[in-house]
Design a protein around this motif. Structure first.
Motif: not given
Length: 284
Positions: A176-181
Motif C-alpha cells: 500500500n506504499l506509494s512507489t513514487d518515493v
C-alpha cells in the motif's frame, strides 16, 4: 415503529451474551480471585497478600527475568527478519512470489504442540542439529540441558514460527506504499539499503508498532515452547510467566496466586505498550 429500533439489539444479543459469559465474566472473576486465598476449603479475602508474595518468590523472579531476556532478544530479531523478508518478497522482479510467501507463512499455521515436539526431537543430544554440527567437525551442543542454550533454543523456535506471520502483515503494508518515493530515491542515487532504512522503515512505523505490541503480548504469555521443549528447566532457567501461571494454578491449585501473576502480566503488557507508543511517537 419505536419497537423496530430494538431489533438490531436482538440480533446482537447472542454474541453479546456469549462475550459476557466467556470473556467479561472470567476477567472479573479472576480479578476478584487474585485478592483471595483458599483456606480450609473456602476462598477468603486476603487483600494484596498474593501480590506482596510476588516480591519474595524466587521462582517468579526467575520467570520474570527469563521472559524479559527472551523478549529483549527474540522480538527485535523476529521483527527485523520479517521486515527483510517482506521487502524481498515485495520485489517486482522476484519469481515464484506466491510459493515463497506460502512457504514462509506455513510455520504460523502449524500446531503449537506439534512444532514444539518437532523441535524437541531435532534438539536432542543425538538429534538433527547436533548431527549436522558433527558432520562439519563441530562438537555437539546441549541445546535443552544447558541454561544458555535452552533459552537460545526457545528463541530460535519462536523466531521460526512467528517470523512468517509478521512478514505477511508487513507485506500487506508494503503493497500500500506509494512507489513514487522509491522512484525519486533511485533518481537521487539512493541504494536499496538506504531506501530500506530511510524510506521503508519510517513509513511502516505504525505497522511496526502494531507488530511489536502483538509480539510483546505473545512473549509475556509464552507457554507452549518452554512447556514442551524444556518444561521450564534446567533449574527454572526457562521458566516463563505463562508457564508459572499454569503451574501455580493447575499443578498446585493456588488459583488466587496464579490470578495475581496473570494480572501482573497485564500490567507489564500495558507498561511496555505505553513505552513502545512513546518511543515511536512522532515528534512535533
Amino acid at each position: 415503529m419505536n419497537k423496530q429500533k430494538y431489533f438490531p439489539y436482538l440480533f446482537l444479543a447472542p454474541a453479546l451474551i456469549l462475550f459476557a459469559l466467556f470473556t467479561v465474566y472470567p476477567i472479573i472473576a479472576s480479578l476478584i480471585l487474585s485478592f483471595q486465598r483458599m483456606e480450609q476449603g473456602e476462598y477468603v479475602f486476603v487483600g494484596l497478600a498474593n501480590y506482596a508474595r510476588l516480591f519474595n518468590d524466587s521462582i517468579f523472579t526467575s520467570a520474570l527475568t527469563n521472559t524479559f531476556i527472551i523478549f529483549i532478544f527474540q522480538v527485535p530479531i523476529m521483527i527485523f527478519l520479517a521486515l527483510i523478508l517482506a521487502t524481498a518478497l515485495n520485489n517486482q522482479l522476484l519469481k515464484l512470489k506466491g510459493f515463497f510467501r506460502v512457504s514462509f507463512f506455513l510455520p504460523a499455521v502449524t500446531s503449537l504442540v506439534a512444532y514444539s515436539i518437532l523441535f524437541s526431537i531435532m534438539l536432542q543430544d543425538e538429534g538433527l542439529f547436533n548431527n549436522i554440527l558433527n558432520m562439519v567437525g563441530l562438537s555437539s551442543i546441549p541445546w535443552l540441558s544447558d541454561p544458555f542454550w535452552a533459552k537460545f533454543s526457545i528463541i530460535m523456535a519462536m523466531t521460526w514460527r512467528w517470523t512468517g506471520y509478521n512478514m505477511v502483515i508487513f507485506l500487506a503494508a508494503l503493497q500500500n506504499l506509494s512507489t513514487d518515493v522509491y522512484e525519486a530515491a533511485d533518481i537521487d542515487g539512493a541504494g536499496k539499503i538506504r531506501q530500506f532504512f530511510y524510506i521503508t522503515i519510517p513509513q511502516l512505523k505504525p505497522v511496526i508498532l502494531f507488530v511489536a505490541i502483538l509480539s510483546t503480548i505473545g512473549t509475556l504469555q509464552l507457554f507452549d515452547e518452554p512447556f514442551n521443549l524444556t518444561g521450564g528447566g534446567p533449574g527454572n532457567s526457562t521458566m516463563t510467566l505463562g508457564l508459572y501461571i499454569y503451574e501455580s494454578g493447575f499443578e498446585y491449585f493456588d488459583f488466587g496466586y496464579a490470578s495475581a501473576i496473570a494480572y501482573t502480566v497485564v500490567v507489564l503488557v500495558a507498561i511496555l505498550a505505553f513505552v513502545q507508543f512513546k518511543l515511536t511517537e512522532e515528534k512535533k
